[in-house]
Design a protein around this motif. Structure first.
Motif, short mmCIF file in Angstrom:
data_model
loop_
_atom_site.label_atom_id
_atom_site.label_comp_id
_atom_site.label_asym_id
_atom_site.label_seq_id
_atom_site.Cartn_x
_atom_site.Cartn_y
_atom_site.Cartn_z
N PHE A 37 22.47 50.89 25.60
CA PHE A 37 22.54 49.95 26.72
C PHE A 37 21.40 50.23 27.69
O PHE A 37 21.16 51.38 28.07
N ASN A 38 20.68 49.18 28.05
CA ASN A 38 19.59 49.34 29.01
C ASN A 38 20.16 49.18 30.43
O ASN A 38 20.53 48.08 30.83
N PRO A 39 20.25 50.25 31.19
CA PRO A 39 20.93 50.17 32.49
C PRO A 39 20.16 49.35 33.52
O PRO A 39 20.71 48.97 34.54
N GLN A 40 18.87 49.06 33.23
CA GLN A 40 18.09 48.32 34.23
C GLN A 40 18.27 46.82 34.15
O GLN A 40 18.21 46.13 35.15
N ASN A 41 18.45 46.30 32.92
CA ASN A 41 18.53 44.83 32.82
C ASN A 41 19.68 44.35 31.94
O ASN A 41 19.70 43.20 31.53
N ASN B 229 25.52 54.06 32.83
CA ASN B 229 24.25 54.76 32.98
C ASN B 229 24.13 55.84 31.92
O ASN B 229 24.70 56.92 32.09
N PRO B 230 23.41 55.56 30.83
CA PRO B 230 23.23 56.63 29.84
C PRO B 230 22.61 57.85 30.55
O PRO B 230 21.64 57.72 31.30
N TYR B 231 23.23 59.02 30.31
CA TYR B 231 22.87 60.19 31.12
C TYR B 231 21.45 60.69 30.86
O TYR B 231 20.86 61.34 31.73
#
Lengths: 310, 530
Positions: free
Chosen positions: B68-72, B522-524
């Motif tokens: 998962f892209n946490p920015q978009n 948020n992938p750590y």
């Protein structure tokens, strides 16, 4: 004495049996099941899950199977925690809960007996009224209020004690112990005071005083043994109550004890876990009451002679 | 009182740690994150668990084909370094990253995904999230036992690549793959400790667990903590600045709040509602508030009279002042709902409206011919102070604007779920959080006879539109169809949307690169600590 203890131990069987059957019927009668979830599973999945956990069988067969396995020490898998057994989950929390209960009871006895003793030696005076009023307050304030108040004062305002965990940080056992033990300290104070006042009015105490024994010797050697009897008799139910009531303190301080499972299991409809914890707490209640009866009869020969254990 | 004073002085004297570094300070220096993680995870088997705390842990331990892209809200390469989509949108070919390894050093292979997907789709496992993979050809039939041969399901290995064939072009298929139910398990380990379809499999134990995520499992003490540390074999370690994570199961939000304030955790995943305003004023940099992909709504049992009358349902909705609920009761920056699917200005943004119009409400209410002296309707909700406040406000609004009497019933969670599923309710409070960022995760729920519909509502046109949308390759065209379906839903109101959820939590300023996204994920490996 041994015969009487064995007799009492024998009564465990019907009591536990009744507890299992009633609990079994109650949890199955309660609306909602272990697999109800916000995201509804299809009937096919529910069917498979019921099969996997033997819930597809008639209730009497389920009870029989459960008892058959339980006698062999197998309390089944937890429904809520797949891959874990009830025994394993209980054993993960039991030592902590017992430790918490022991510290709390020691704290309660220490504080309660001393306060009760002081009060009984000063009846009607300020040293009687103040501890007894505080003890009334202690009985009235539930741990769900006392815990957060102590945390606020000692953990957040003054930052002198940790507010979380058990055995992770120095001093983190203090607040849970005080929170759980206070109500019992208050009860012990009142029991000690009552017991001591009764004993202090007895002839043999008057005789001791007439003989010129010191007041300390009279209280410690002669009066306390009898005066503390109500406390000893109440110890069993108190420890059982502490264990069963520990879930509040375990939740406030996030302690990994077994008390939390007891409550969570009911909310989760985790049938096997409900049964396992019910059996555990029943067993412990019976055992602690038995132990306190044995202790009381050692302290009071009249109880022993009259078969007070019964 | 003397003893209390003495005890306090003693403790103050012997502890006096006010000048010492907090746990958060110490752990930040070591690169270890301390996360308040809600309830104790029921497990860490991605094909069995269903909750948010479990998801947060699995995000550290396992990795799917994409991340998962946490920015978009899009996707980034994961186990698959690249992929090719056929022109008809039906076939996805995933090329595997040769550096993607399990924690035992073995490479992650396409065959492992075939095994994993077969596992979650096996009816015997009883996986509640198996339907996430229904977009794959024949997956539903296999899961329902209609076909027994897994080779007929659209997933296979060809020249060391994973080839997935879908039932319909599903442009959000890659988004689905960010969900943990699609992530792989190590076949040999699963077989060794219980077999493919055993729910009591012991493969997830600390000493048995083999994962492929950025972190490896170190310890797991029930109701105490679950610790993970950096996986040295992880392919993306160059950007990973976190050395370890400690997940703390703290289900009591007040305890979590106290622990955060005393420097015991970097993240408290909830904030007591009554403290939000104070945090906003006193510690605004630590209070995080952002939109969440979820809708809070009232579910209507359309099988019952008078709730089967659309005018009656419209009157109920028109007489609810959503602004008042959001501003005076919730106070958490929630947005008023105008659609069932939470809108996103950059993608799906339906033009539906839900107005507050008591005059119109009264007219429609009269038209419905409902006698207010009838037995009052019931609003069902699971016991919670928040739900109660909203229910009381709505009860008052309906009384004031329509003269309608309703009674409020709160029951425990499991009773609430059972009554909803069995249709034993008039109106019930409900909430839905999307599993992946696509409107389908909301709209599909209201298709006739879907398990999560629970309203008894059925509309052939709605079903047809959703069916048509499934075969569209163009996202624009698909969203147009979704909006058409959304209009039907808002016009008929089997559900009355109230507000869009907001995520509100406390985050230490030491945590950097944290992204506020609608899935709150948020992938750590993208975070850092200062």
């Amino acid at each position: 004495m041994i015969q009487l203890i064995l007799k009492r131990l024998f009564t465990y069987i019907p009591v536990l049996l009744v507890v299992v059957i009633i609990t079994f019927l109650m949890i199955h009668a309660a609306p909602g099941g272990p697999f109800d979830a916000e995201r509804v599973a299809s009937p096919e999945i529910i069917e498979k899950l019921n099969e996997a956990y033997n819930l597809d069988k008639p209730i009497h067969v389920q009870i029989y199977n459960y008892l058959f396995n339980a006698i062999q020490g197998d309390f089944g898998p937890s429904f809520k925690y797949p891959g874990r057994t009830v025994t394993e989950l209980i054993m993960s929390g039991l030592p902590t809960t017992i430790e918490l209960a022991i510290y709390s009871i020691l704290f309660a006895i220490f504080l309660g007996v001393i306060s009760g003793l002081v009060a009984s030696l000063n009846p009607g005076k300020i040293l009687d009224i103040v501890p007894m009023s505080i003890s009334l307050l202690g009985i009235c304030i539930p741990s769900i209020i006392l815990g957060p108040v102590l945390v606020l004062i000692f953990g957040i305002w003054y930052e002198v004690l940790p507010v979380y965990g058990w055995g992770d940080n120095p001093g983190d056992k203090i607040l849970p112990t005080i929170t759980l033990g206070t109500a019992y300290a208050a009860i012990f104070a009142r029991l000690t005071r009552g017991g001591m006042l009764e004993i202090l009015g007895q002839d043999y105490i008057r005789t001791a005083r007439a003989k010129g024994l010191s007041e300390i010797r009279i209280v410690i050697v002669h009066a306390l043994r009898g005066g503390i009897l109500p406390v000893i008799s109440f110890l069993g139910p108190a420890i059982a109550g502490l264990l069963a009531g520990s879930f509040v303190v375990e939740t406030i301080f996030q302690i990994n004890g077994v008390g939390r499972f007891y409550v969570q299991a009911a909310f989760n409809r985790d049938y096997t876990m409900i049964l396992g914890t019910s059996i555990l707490f029943t067993f412990m209640t019976l055992t602690f009451v038995l132990i306190s009866d044995i202790m009381a009869s050692f302290l009071n020969p009249t109880l022993r002679d009259s078969g007070g254990l019964e | 009182m003397h003893w209390l004073l003495i005890l306090f002085l003693f403790l103050a004297g012997c502890s006096g740690n006010t000048d010492q570094k907090s746990k958060v300070d110490l752990y930040s220096e070591q690169g270890i994150l301390l996360l308040g993680n809600g309830t104790e995870p029921s497990g860490i088997d991605p094909h069995i668990v269903t909750g948010v705390p479990e998801h947060k842990i699995l995000l550290a331990l396992l990795e799917g084909l994409v991340i998962f892209n946490p920015q978009n809200n899009g996707v980034l390469p994961g186990v698959a370094s690249e992929w090719v989509i056929s022109e008809d949108g039906l076939t996805y070919t995933f090329i595997f990253n040769p550096e993607a390894k399990w924690t035992n050093g073995e490479s992650v292979k396409p065959e492992h995904f075939v095994y994993s997907w077969k596992r979650i789709l096996s009816p015997e496992l009883g996986a509640q999230y198996a339907d996430m993979l229904y977009v794959i050809k024949n997956a539903e039939s296999f899961h329902k036992g209609q076909i027994k041969d897994f080779s007929k399901v659209g997933v296979s290995v060809f020249e060391n690549k994973l080839v997935v064939t879908l039932e319909n072009p599903t442009p959000y298929f890659l988004n689905i793959l960010t969900h943990y139910s699609t992530w792989p398990v190590h076949p040999e380990t699963v077989e060794k400790f219980g077999g493919m379809t055993s729910r009591n499999n012991k493969w997830t134990r600390v000493n048995n667990f083999i994962g492929n995520g950025p972190f490896k499992l170190d310890s797991w003490e029930i109701n105490k903590s679950l610790k993970v540390s950096r996986n040295d074999l992880y392919w993306g370690n160059d950007s990973n600045k976190i050395n370890g994570i400690e997940f703390l199961p703290i289900d009591n939000e007040l305890t979590q709040d106290r622990l955060f304030r005393s420097g015991g955790i970097h993240l408290a995943n909830t904030v007591p509602t009554e403290k939000i305003i104070r945090y906003r004023e006193e510690r605004p940099k630590e209070l995080v508030e952002h939109n969440y992909f979820g809708t809070y709504y009232y579910r209507i049992n359309t099988n019952k009279s008078p709730l089967n009358d659309v005018n009656f349902r419209k009157a109920l909705s028109l007489s609810i002042d959503r602004d008042l609920i959001v501003k005076s009761i919730l106070k958490g920056n929630q947005k008023v709902s105008y659609s069932f699917t939470p809108p996103d200005e950059n993608s799906y943004n339906p033009s539906t409206k839900l107005e507050f119009n008591p005059v119109k409400a009264k007219l429609l209410f009269k038209e419905s011919g409902y006698d207010i002296n009838n037995q009052p309707l019931e609003v069902l909700y699971n016991t919670s102070e928040g739900h109660q406040k909203i229910a009381q406000a709505i009860q008052e609004m309906w009384k004031k604007h329509l003269g309608l009497n309703v009674i409020l019933t709160n029951v425990d969670w499991k009773v609430y779920l059972a009554r909803e599923t069995q249709g034993e309710f008039d109106i019930s409070r409900a909430g839905w959080i999307g599993d992946y960022p696509d409107p389908f995760t909301f709209l599909d729920m209201m298709v006739t006879d879907r398990g999560n519909n629970k309203t008894g509502w059925s509309n052939a046109r709605y079903d047809e539109i959703l069916n048509n949308a499934a075969s569209q390759i163009s996202t624009t065209k698909r969203y147009e169809l979704y909006e058409e379906a959304e209009k039907i839903l808002i016009d008929e109101l089997p559900v009355i949307p109230l507000y869009t959820y907001t995520r509100t939590y406390l985050l230490s300023e030491r945590v950097k690169n944290w992204q506020k996204n609608i899935l709150d994920t948020n992938p750590y490996q993208f975070l850092s600590l200062e």
